[in-house]
Design an enzyme around this catalytic site. Structure first.
Site, PDB file in Angstrom:
ATOM      1  CG  HIS A 113      30.918  22.394  -4.790  1.00 53.96           C
ATOM      2  ND1 HIS A 113      32.139  22.881  -4.421  1.00 53.96           N
ATOM      3  CD2 HIS A 113      31.144  21.182  -5.326  1.00 53.96           C
ATOM      4  CE1 HIS A 113      33.060  21.980  -4.717  1.00 53.96           C
ATOM      5  NE2 HIS A 113      32.483  20.933  -5.270  1.00 53.96           N
ATOM      6  CG  ASP A 178      23.808  12.024  -2.065  1.00 53.72           C
ATOM      7  OD1 ASP A 178      23.454  11.402  -1.061  1.00 53.72           O
ATOM      8  OD2 ASP A 178      23.046  12.300  -3.013  1.00 53.72           O
ATOM      9  CD  GLU A 288      20.469   9.630  -1.916  1.00 52.16           C
ATOM     10  OE1 GLU A 288      20.822   9.461  -3.109  1.00 52.16           O
ATOM     11  OE2 GLU A 288      20.961  10.518  -1.189  1.00 52.16           O
TER      12      GLU A 288
HETATM   13  P1  FAD Z   1      28.551  27.990  -2.126  1.00 50.96           P
HETATM   14  O1  FAD Z   1      28.141  27.495  -3.466  1.00 50.96           O
HETATM   15  O2  FAD Z   1      29.860  28.625  -2.046  1.00 50.96           O
HETATM   16  O3  FAD Z   1      27.443  29.003  -1.551  1.00 50.96           O
HETATM   17  C1  FAD Z   1      26.065  28.736  -1.694  1.00 50.96           C
HETATM   18  C2  FAD Z   1      25.232  29.900  -1.155  1.00 50.96           C
HETATM   19  O4  FAD Z   1      25.371  29.972   0.249  1.00 50.96           O
HETATM   20  C3  FAD Z   1      25.649  31.257  -1.685  1.00 50.96           C
HETATM   21  O5  FAD Z   1      24.523  32.080  -1.768  1.00 50.96           O
HETATM   22  C4  FAD Z   1      26.603  31.760  -0.637  1.00 50.96           C
HETATM   23  O6  FAD Z   1      26.686  33.168  -0.613  1.00 50.96           O
HETATM   24  C5  FAD Z   1      25.970  31.201   0.621  1.00 50.96           C
HETATM   25  N1  FAD Z   1      26.946  30.874   1.660  1.00 50.96           N
HETATM   26  C6  FAD Z   1      28.090  30.177   1.546  1.00 50.96           C
HETATM   27  N2  FAD Z   1      28.685  30.066   2.746  1.00 50.96           N
HETATM   28  C7  FAD Z   1      27.891  30.709   3.626  1.00 50.96           C
HETATM   29  C8  FAD Z   1      27.959  30.954   5.018  1.00 50.96           C
HETATM   30  N3  FAD Z   1      28.983  30.524   5.759  1.00 50.96           N
HETATM   31  N4  FAD Z   1      26.963  31.657   5.590  1.00 50.96           N
HETATM   32  C9  FAD Z   1      25.906  32.105   4.875  1.00 50.96           C
HETATM   33  N5  FAD Z   1      25.804  31.914   3.550  1.00 50.96           N
HETATM   34  C10 FAD Z   1      26.778  31.217   2.933  1.00 50.96           C
HETATM   35  N6  FAD Z   1      23.225  19.528  -1.843  1.00 50.96           N
HETATM   36  C11 FAD Z   1      22.512  18.717  -1.029  1.00 50.96           C
HETATM   37  O7  FAD Z   1      21.664  19.176  -0.275  1.00 50.96           O
HETATM   38  N7  FAD Z   1      22.723  17.364  -1.058  1.00 50.96           N
HETATM   39  C12 FAD Z   1      23.669  16.780  -1.831  1.00 50.96           C
HETATM   40  O8  FAD Z   1      23.826  15.573  -1.804  1.00 50.96           O
HETATM   41  C13 FAD Z   1      24.448  17.618  -2.666  1.00 50.96           C
HETATM   42  N8  FAD Z   1      25.421  17.109  -3.447  1.00 50.96           N
HETATM   43  C14 FAD Z   1      26.150  17.938  -4.246  1.00 50.96           C
HETATM   44  C15 FAD Z   1      27.149  17.380  -5.052  1.00 50.96           C
HETATM   45  C16 FAD Z   1      27.904  18.191  -5.862  1.00 50.96           C
HETATM   46  C17 FAD Z   1      28.956  17.592  -6.724  1.00 50.96           C
HETATM   47  C18 FAD Z   1      27.654  19.589  -5.905  1.00 50.96           C
HETATM   48  C19 FAD Z   1      28.418  20.469  -6.821  1.00 50.96           C
HETATM   49  C20 FAD Z   1      26.658  20.148  -5.123  1.00 50.96           C
HETATM   50  C21 FAD Z   1      25.896  19.324  -4.281  1.00 50.96           C
HETATM   51  N9  FAD Z   1      24.895  19.847  -3.471  1.00 50.96           N
HETATM   52  C22 FAD Z   1      24.170  19.005  -2.657  1.00 50.96           C
HETATM   53  C23 FAD Z   1      24.538  21.267  -3.525  1.00 50.96           C
HETATM   54  C24 FAD Z   1      25.199  22.045  -2.411  1.00 50.96           C
HETATM   55  O9  FAD Z   1      24.478  21.877  -1.216  1.00 50.96           O
HETATM   56  C25 FAD Z   1      25.203  23.518  -2.773  1.00 50.96           C
HETATM   57  O10 FAD Z   1      26.049  23.706  -3.863  1.00 50.96           O
HETATM   58  C26 FAD Z   1      25.591  24.412  -1.625  1.00 50.96           C
HETATM   59  O11 FAD Z   1      25.578  25.711  -2.106  1.00 50.96           O
HETATM   60  C27 FAD Z   1      26.898  24.106  -0.928  1.00 50.96           C
HETATM   61  O12 FAD Z   1      28.017  24.441  -1.673  1.00 50.96           O
HETATM   62  P2  FAD Z   1      29.163  25.385  -1.112  1.00 50.96           P
HETATM   63  O13 FAD Z   1      29.477  25.022   0.278  1.00 50.96           O
HETATM   64  O14 FAD Z   1      30.230  25.367  -2.118  1.00 50.96           O
HETATM   65  O15 FAD Z   1      28.412  26.799  -1.090  1.00 50.96           O
END
Ligand code: FAD
Length: 520
Positions: A113, A178, A288
């Site tokens: 994400h 969120d 918010e």
């Molecule tokens: P990824 O995108 O897969 O990874 C993000 C980063 O973390 C990469 O560098 C990856 O290598 C690293 N990573 C992943 N897993 C691990 C792990 N287990 N250990 C160490 N590193 C790791 N953020 C907020 O704070 N508040 C919100 O309300 C919010 N809403 C969102 C809504 C949407 C629709 C989207 C798309 C994103 C939102 N986000 C929000 C952002 C979100 O926190 C980031 O995208 C975050 O990266 C989490 O996504 P993911 O779990 O898919 O991680």
């Protein structure tokens, strides 16, 4: 040796290839044209047997791992790794470390994400964290006299599952995002912010313990008391120091209901004054704010209640002011009615008379208000050139004049968030960075654009950043993305030296999370 070709598209001709170094992989006619996909990860080392069969290079795996929610950056990895245990990941990282030449990079991918390729690994290996969950037992809720209730959850777990599982025990995490279809490891690598952060801090402030596999391939249990350097570095550490495989999360008794209120403002000073009053009162559970730039008030994916009854008034105010501001706040409650303190606080708010709306929903429905979104992109799918900033409170009036009033009307972004945090709820020892003031605001420009328009949105993002630089507004990016080392050094400011030191200590060969582009 047997070879298995997963997800084989019926139309392609497949070859079975045995590479000198004992990796058996399947390559389609299409991928043969791309030498990266032969997956020679390490020229002088044979991969350990038990990880070899979890490495895949089929087009579907590669395509997925070179995609994310942003649909802007597409970096092709050499392979995707599907671990069935924590040990598998330890072995993979150990294997990379044993390469005598340049080790291959490794990126944990939560749900992908990210919006700028942060979970990608060009020519490296993307670890599909979701596949860990197949062999794990989910969320474990416990209690101890010193910590109270807490949950042990896998780094790959989705917050929606953490919510569902903890509610079965009548308890819940206190700090959220969120949107709940994000992974625990992914949000803890950033901060994890939402309307509860003013009261409880971001998600990283609500972690008691972590299991982390460092870039050296060591599994370390860390907390504020043990291995604290690693603990603080990893929280908000953008995946640079280790892969989180387990997190121990603070829990509290779960409420059952949420009274959800929206208040509309045309005057920015009143709006921020009221927001700050709310976050200092500590009466609401969630605060918010959002900007209303056109007549379609965003009811869709963040709010489920509607304010159409006053549409004519809102339309005429929008014509007059060009922009309206909304505060969203929530008070949780149980069987008895919402407390009078909350009602009294609402009476002190300076919203436009008549433009206050409320809804009464279950706690679960409130937290799950944003439905699951699709990350399966095609070249024609929308791009998401988001910009997320933290803005110091002392400059919000200048920020409003120069950015919200002047630049935001140039774009047609449906969802623009703007709300404050108390900095004392953030732990300065953690890697996440904030402005250096007691109160700061977050701006979330959650653009969605066609691939053709993406450049225009990025130009506006750049204009905003340049305006802040010229006006000396010391903003920080949240979910940061920079192209140069200088920008990263500036971003981390006084934390840069220790950030670098921790990298040298826990990932000296620069293996982890290359997609953040900090050390590459
Ligand atoms: P990824 O995108 O897969 O990874 C993000 C980063 O973390 C990469 O560098 C990856 O290598 C690293 N990573 C992943 N897993 C691990 C792990 N287990 N250990 C160490 N590193 C790791 N953020 C907020 O704070 N508040 C919100 O309300 C919010 N809403 C969102 C809504 C949407 C629709 C989207 C798309 C994103 C939102 N986000 C929000 C952002 C979100 O926190 C980031 O995208 C975050 O990266 C989490 O996504 P993911 O779990 O898919 O991680």
């Amino acid at each position: 040796m047997t070879a298995h070709c997963p997800n084989r598209p019926s139309h392609s001709i497949f070859f079975l290839l045995i590479i000198t170094f004992d990796i058996v992989i399947c390559i389609s006619a299409k991928t043969l044209t791309n030498p990266l996909q032969t997956a020679v990860l390490c020229k002088d080392q044979i991969p350990p047997h038990d990880i070899k069969k979890k490495i895949r290079t089929d087009p579907d795996s590669i395509t997925e791992a070179s995609n994310d929610y942003g649909n802007i950056v597409h970096k092709i990895p050499s392979a995707v790794f599907y671990p069935s245990s924590v040990k598998n990941i330890i072995k993979l990282i150990g294997y990379s470390n044993n390469c005598s030449g340049t080790p291959f990079s490794v990126a944990a991918r939560g749900q992908g994400h990210s919006v700028r390729g942060q979970a990608m690994a060009y020519k490296g290996v993307v670890v599909d964290m979701a596949s860990l969950s197949r062999n794990r037992s989910g969320v474990r809720v416990s209690w101890s006299p010193s910590s109270g209730f807490y949950a042990d959850v896998g780094g790959e777990a989705l917050w929606i599952d953490v919510l569902r599982d903890t509610l079965k025990h009548g308890v819940t995490p206190v700090s959220w995002t969120d949107y709940l279809y994000l992974t625990v490891g992914g949000t803890l690598s950033n901060a994890g912010i939402s309307g509860q952060s003013f009261l409880h801090g971001p998600q990283i402030s609500n972690v008691l313990q972590l299991d982390v596999i460092t870039g050296k391939g060591e599994l370390i249990k860390c907390s504020r008391k043990n291995e604290s350097e690693l603990f603080y570095a990893v929280l908000g550490g953008l995946g640079q120091f280790g892969i989180i495989t387990r997190a121990r999360i603070v829990l509290a008794k779960a409420p059952t209901r949420a009274k959800w209120v929206r208040l509309l403002y045309s005057n920015f000073s009143m709006y921020t004054k009221d927001q700050e009053k709310l976050i200092s009162s500590k009466v609401p559970n969630y605060v918010e704010g959002l900007l209303i730039t056109n007549e379609t008030i965003p009811d869709s994916w963040r709010s489920s209640f509607n304010s159409s009854s006053n549409q004519a008034q809102i339309t005429s105010l929008l014509r007059k002011h060009g922009l309206l501001y909304a505060i969203e706040l929530v008070k949780y409650y149980d069987d008895h009615d919402v407390n009078t303190e909350f009602e009294m606080l609402l009476e002190e708010m300076n919203f436009i008379p008549g433009l206050n709306f409320s809804a009464d929903v279950s706690y679960f429905d409130f937290l799950t208000r944003v439905p699951r979104l699709d990350v399966q992109n095609t070249p024609k799918s929308p791009t998401h050139p988001w910009l997320n900033l933290f803005v110091p409170k002392s400059r919000v009036l200048d920020f409003n004049a120069g950015v919200l009033v002047k630049l935001i009307p140039k774009i047609n972004t449906e969802l623009i968030l703007f709300y404050p945090f108390n900095r004392d709820k953030w732990d300065k020892r953690m890697s996440a960075v904030t402005p250096d003031e007691n109160i700061f605001y977050t701006l979330g420009l959650l653009h969605s654009s066609s691939p053709n328009e993406m450049k225009f949105y990025d130009e506006v993002n750049n204009e905003i950043l340049q305006f802040c630089q010229k006006a000396n507004i010391k903003i920080k990016q949240y979910l940061p993305h920079y192209k140069s080392r200088e920008d990263w050094i500036k971003h981390y400011g006084s934390k840069w030296d220790s950030f670098q030191e921790m990298k040298a200590k826990f990932d000296p060969r620069l293996i982890l999370s290359p997609g953040q582009r900090i050390f590459y």
